[in-house]
Design a protein around this motif. Sequence first.
Motif, PDB file in Angstrom:
ATOM      1  N   GLY A 305       0.869  -1.417   0.037  1.00 56.00           N
ATOM      2  CA  GLY A 305      -0.174   0.031  -0.063  1.00 56.00           C
ATOM      3  C   GLY A 305       0.894   1.305   0.034  1.00 56.00           C
ATOM      4  N   GLU A 306       1.830   1.152   0.696  1.00 60.31           N
ATOM      5  CA  GLU A 306       2.941   2.495   0.912  1.00 60.31           C
ATOM      6  C   GLU A 306       3.521   2.634  -0.487  1.00 60.31           C
ATOM      7  OE1 GLU A 306       5.428   3.258   4.124  1.00 60.31           O
ATOM      8  OE2 GLU A 306       4.987   1.183   5.076  1.00 60.31           O
ATOM      9  N   LEU A 307       3.922   1.550  -1.210  1.00 54.53           N
ATOM     10  CA  LEU A 307       4.636   1.603  -2.696  1.00 54.53           C
ATOM     11  C   LEU A 307       3.547   2.148  -3.490  1.00 54.53           C
ATOM     12  CD1 LEU A 307       6.528  -1.581  -2.477  1.00 54.53           C
ATOM     13  CD2 LEU A 307       7.436   0.564  -2.126  1.00 54.53           C
ATOM     14  N   VAL A 308       2.459   1.648  -3.478  1.00 55.78           N
ATOM     15  CA  VAL A 308       1.293   2.265  -4.482  1.00 55.78           C
ATOM     16  C   VAL A 308       0.887   3.755  -4.174  1.00 55.78           C
ATOM     17  CG1 VAL A 308      -1.131   2.039  -5.403  1.00 55.78           C
ATOM     18  CG2 VAL A 308       0.394  -0.011  -5.005  1.00 55.78           C
ATOM     19  N   GLU A 309       0.864   4.031  -2.966  1.00 52.51           N
ATOM     20  CA  GLU A 309       0.336   5.324  -2.420  1.00 52.51           C
ATOM     21  C   GLU A 309       1.571   6.404  -3.117  1.00 52.51           C
ATOM     22  OE1 GLU A 309      -1.183   7.428   1.595  1.00 52.51           O
ATOM     23  OE2 GLU A 309       0.766   6.187   1.693  1.00 52.51           O
ATOM     24  N   ARG A 310       2.876   5.933  -3.411  1.00 51.70           N
ATOM     25  CA  ARG A 310       3.670   6.916  -3.975  1.00 51.70           C
ATOM     26  C   ARG A 310       4.251   6.567  -5.298  1.00 51.70           C
ATOM     27  NH1 ARG A 310       3.853   6.125   1.072  1.00 51.70           N
ATOM     28  NH2 ARG A 310       4.703   7.827   2.669  1.00 51.70           N
ATOM     29  N   SER A 311       3.311   5.670  -5.978  1.00 56.24           N
ATOM     30  CA  SER A 311       3.569   5.262  -7.246  1.00 56.24           C
ATOM     31  C   SER A 311       4.933   4.712  -7.608  1.00 56.24           C
ATOM     32  CB  SER A 311       3.274   6.556  -8.294  1.00 56.24           C
ATOM     33  OG  SER A 311       1.990   7.201  -8.221  1.00 56.24           O
ATOM     34  N   LEU A 312       5.358   3.839  -6.856  1.00 54.90           N
ATOM     35  CA  LEU A 312       6.515   3.278  -6.949  1.00 54.90           C
ATOM     36  C   LEU A 312       5.909   1.744  -7.384  1.00 54.90           C
ATOM     37  CD1 LEU A 312       8.652   4.279  -3.494  1.00 54.90           C
ATOM     38  CD2 LEU A 312       8.852   4.994  -5.994  1.00 54.90           C
ATOM     39  N   TRP A 313       5.776   1.625  -8.741  1.00 52.18           N
ATOM     40  CA  TRP A 313       5.237   0.512  -9.253  1.00 52.18           C
ATOM     41  C   TRP A 313       5.999  -0.681  -9.383  1.00 52.18           C
ATOM     42  CZ3 TRP A 313       0.361  -0.736  -8.870  1.00 52.18           C
ATOM     43  CH2 TRP A 313      -0.745  -0.162  -8.637  1.00 52.18           C
ATOM     44  N   ASP A 314       7.312  -0.090  -9.813  1.00 48.09           N
ATOM     45  CA  ASP A 314       8.283  -1.082 -10.170  1.00 48.09           C
ATOM     46  C   ASP A 314       8.955  -2.037  -8.700  1.00 48.09           C
ATOM     47  OD1 ASP A 314       9.238   1.392  -9.048  1.00 48.09           O
ATOM     48  OD2 ASP A 314      11.123   1.170 -10.273  1.00 48.09           O
ATOM     49  N   VAL A 315       8.856  -1.032  -7.805  1.00 45.40           N
ATOM     50  CA  VAL A 315       9.253  -1.704  -6.595  1.00 45.40           C
ATOM     51  C   VAL A 315       8.259  -2.909  -5.837  1.00 45.40           C
ATOM     52  CG1 VAL A 315      10.102  -1.282  -4.135  1.00 45.40           C
ATOM     53  CG2 VAL A 315      10.724   0.317  -5.944  1.00 45.40           C
ATOM     54  N   PHE A 316       6.755  -2.139  -6.230  1.00 45.78           N
ATOM     55  CA  PHE A 316       5.713  -3.079  -5.902  1.00 45.78           C
ATOM     56  C   PHE A 316       5.938  -4.328  -6.459  1.00 45.78           C
ATOM     57  CE2 PHE A 316       1.542  -4.644  -6.683  1.00 45.78           C
ATOM     58  CZ  PHE A 316       0.927  -4.584  -5.667  1.00 45.78           C
ATOM     59  N   TRP A 317       5.907  -4.337  -7.955  1.00 42.20           N
ATOM     60  CA  TRP A 317       6.070  -5.673  -8.561  1.00 42.20           C
ATOM     61  C   TRP A 317       7.463  -6.517  -8.284  1.00 42.20           C
ATOM     62  CZ3 TRP A 317       1.694  -7.172 -10.142  1.00 42.20           C
ATOM     63  CH2 TRP A 317       0.666  -6.351 -10.685  1.00 42.20           C
ATOM     64  N   MET A 318       8.411  -5.607  -8.018  1.00 40.41           N
ATOM     65  CA  MET A 318       9.738  -6.360  -7.552  1.00 40.41           C
ATOM     66  C   MET A 318       9.573  -6.992  -6.376  1.00 40.41           C
ATOM     67  SD  MET A 318      13.026  -6.477  -8.756  1.00 40.41           S
ATOM     68  CE  MET A 318      13.439  -4.865  -9.423  1.00 40.41           C
ATOM     69  N   MET A 319       8.790  -6.649  -5.240  1.00 40.07           N
ATOM     70  CA  MET A 319       8.357  -7.082  -4.146  1.00 40.07           C
ATOM     71  C   MET A 319       7.556  -8.378  -4.350  1.00 40.07           C
ATOM     72  SD  MET A 319       6.784  -5.364  -0.824  1.00 40.07           S
ATOM     73  CE  MET A 319       6.357  -6.459   0.735  1.00 40.07           C
ATOM     74  N   LEU A 320       6.756  -8.528  -5.304  1.00 41.23           N
ATOM     75  CA  LEU A 320       5.724  -9.509  -5.589  1.00 41.23           C
ATOM     76  C   LEU A 320       6.701 -10.744  -6.219  1.00 41.23           C
ATOM     77  CD1 LEU A 320       2.809 -10.358  -5.339  1.00 41.23           C
ATOM     78  CD2 LEU A 320       2.659  -9.704  -7.743  1.00 41.23           C
ATOM     79  N   ALA A 321       7.635 -10.281  -6.988  1.00 46.37           N
ATOM     80  CA  ALA A 321       8.537 -11.370  -7.565  1.00 46.37           C
ATOM     81  C   ALA A 321       9.243 -11.998  -6.345  1.00 46.37           C
ATOM     82  CB  ALA A 321       9.482 -10.504  -8.772  1.00 46.37           C
ATOM     83  N   SER A 322       9.880 -11.073  -5.545  1.00 43.92           N
ATOM     84  CA  SER A 322      10.713 -11.698  -4.433  1.00 43.92           C
ATOM     85  C   SER A 322       9.696 -12.554  -3.587  1.00 43.92           C
ATOM     86  CB  SER A 322      10.975 -10.579  -3.689  1.00 43.92           C
ATOM     87  OG  SER A 322      12.189  -9.704  -4.365  1.00 43.92           O
ATOM     88  N   LEU A 323       8.585 -12.374  -3.436  1.00 45.63           N
ATOM     89  CA  LEU A 323       7.608 -13.076  -2.461  1.00 45.63           C
ATOM     90  C   LEU A 323       7.627 -14.397  -3.372  1.00 45.63           C
ATOM     91  CD1 LEU A 323       5.390 -13.553  -0.423  1.00 45.63           C
ATOM     92  CD2 LEU A 323       3.838 -12.676  -1.926  1.00 45.63           C
ATOM     93  N   ASN A 324       7.235 -14.603  -4.550  1.00 42.51           N
ATOM     94  CA  ASN A 324       7.238 -15.990  -5.293  1.00 42.51           C
ATOM     95  C   ASN A 324       8.505 -16.531  -5.175  1.00 42.51           C
ATOM     96  OD1 ASN A 324       4.972 -16.495  -7.529  1.00 42.51           O
ATOM     97  ND2 ASN A 324       5.159 -14.202  -7.181  1.00 42.51           N
ATOM     98  N   PHE A 325       9.597 -16.173  -5.065  1.00 43.97           N
ATOM     99  CA  PHE A 325      10.881 -16.945  -4.970  1.00 43.97           C
ATOM    100  C   PHE A 325      11.155 -17.309  -3.477  1.00 43.97           C
ATOM    101  CE2 PHE A 325      12.740 -13.718  -8.456  1.00 43.97           C
ATOM    102  CZ  PHE A 325      12.397 -14.720  -9.540  1.00 43.97           C
ATOM    103  N   PHE A 326      10.520 -16.508  -2.539  1.00 42.22           N
ATOM    104  CA  PHE A 326      10.795 -16.848  -1.175  1.00 42.22           C
ATOM    105  C   PHE A 326       9.702 -18.089  -1.039  1.00 42.22           C
ATOM    106  CE2 PHE A 326       8.806 -17.156   3.105  1.00 42.22           C
ATOM    107  CZ  PHE A 326       9.964 -17.077   3.855  1.00 42.22           C
ATOM    108  N   LEU A 327       8.561 -17.944  -1.427  1.00 40.76           N
ATOM    109  CA  LEU A 327       7.831 -19.033  -1.332  1.00 40.76           C
ATOM    110  C   LEU A 327       8.270 -20.466  -2.049  1.00 40.76           C
ATOM    111  CD1 LEU A 327       4.935 -20.134  -0.451  1.00 40.76           C
ATOM    112  CD2 LEU A 327       3.851 -19.548  -2.574  1.00 40.76           C
ATOM    113  N   ALA A 328       8.874 -20.273  -3.241  1.00 40.71           N
ATOM    114  CA  ALA A 328       9.393 -21.423  -3.738  1.00 40.71           C
ATOM    115  C   ALA A 328      10.700 -22.090  -3.098  1.00 40.71           C
ATOM    116  CB  ALA A 328       9.987 -20.996  -5.163  1.00 40.71           C
TER     117      ALA A 328
END
Length: 403
Positions: A305-328
């Motif tokens: 939410g903080e990232l979207v609030e500041r329009s940091l979309w690239d960091v938002f998606w990077m964080m989601l990619a990292s989440l997938n790697f962590f879960l794997a």
Amino acid sequence: MGAYLFGVALFALGIAVTIALHEAGHMFTARAFGMRVRRYFIGFGPTVWSTRRGHTTYGVAALPFGGFCDIAGMTAQDPVTEEEAPHAMVNKPWWQRVIVLSGGVVTNVLVGIIILYGIAVTSGLPNPDVDTTPTVGEVTCVSDQVDAQTLSECTGTGPAGAAGVRVGDRILAIDGEEMADFRQVRETVISRPGEDVVLTIERDGRTLDITVPVEPVTRLSAEGASFEAGAVGLSSAPITNAVKSYGPVEAVPATFAFTGLLLEGTVQGLMSFPAKLPGVVASIFGAERDMEGPMSVVGASRVGGELVERSLWDVFWMMLASLNFFLALFNLVPLPPLDGGHIAVVLWEKVRDFFRRLRGLAPAGPANYEKLLPLTYAMAAVLLTIGMLVIVADVVNPVRLFG
């Protein structure tokens, strides 16, 4: 506030999709080998919604802490009907069982790679060759901190300026210790109030040693408590070429290279995970929250939410990619009830039967999972306890990227 709540909801949805794809990886590989999938659920506990298609019941459960794919005959102790027996997982070749058990892990890695590729061809990936050598962008006076955003007024050049440090100087080392970036410079200076430090700098191709007195100043912690810190009156120059954009073709090797870096960082994070748990517990009772400590679904969604609030979309998606790697990688830990634990059992069966053949004995058949139940229950209890502690910490003392 609207953008923040949208970001929270969007990242929570991203987590749900990540879990759904992980379980889908198990389901589709199981079906590819003729195994019977009984249930495909997102969440645990009481069923909120379900529907049946063919032999499979699809559903959503009340507790959004994961998901499961129930394959008939996953173990020899799993009862199967006469009709299910030919499709039971335990009756399939060992290599098919390993592929199915790895299906979720592989799916999450692929999802992470796809997200990174999208970032590479749109906003760009962090440049692995960027020069992070700390460079002086401003020389200023030093003063005490008034509140979270304000320093008291001051005049003069400050300790560094008085000692001869100039804008554009590259700080190579402090007291002989090499400085990788300006954050390391800041952390070193903060910890040395009242001392003298020797800055090794590069200026116009020459290397100079400049002794700078570190002035004691008052700073405020995240909780508002004052403490004594060191300051010399330097700020960082902007880092150029920190992000590199790629075309559709050149983005492919760049994505795989960056994936390797993220996977390496994820492994290091998993190895340090146990050591960070005491800090999570302490943060529940008011201690400062570690920015690099573990987060739950709640905490990660708030950061989203903080990232979207500041329009940091690239960091938002990077964080989601990292989440997938962590879960794997987390699911590869060779302990039940994780996927890695089941894979370890199948491989153990294969190794055991190899040595039995050397002794002229027949294969011993599937492992008895009843002997693993105490370990499975213990691990499940540990994971549940850790999950609840992190959720509580994320509610009472969440990680905040921007204060």
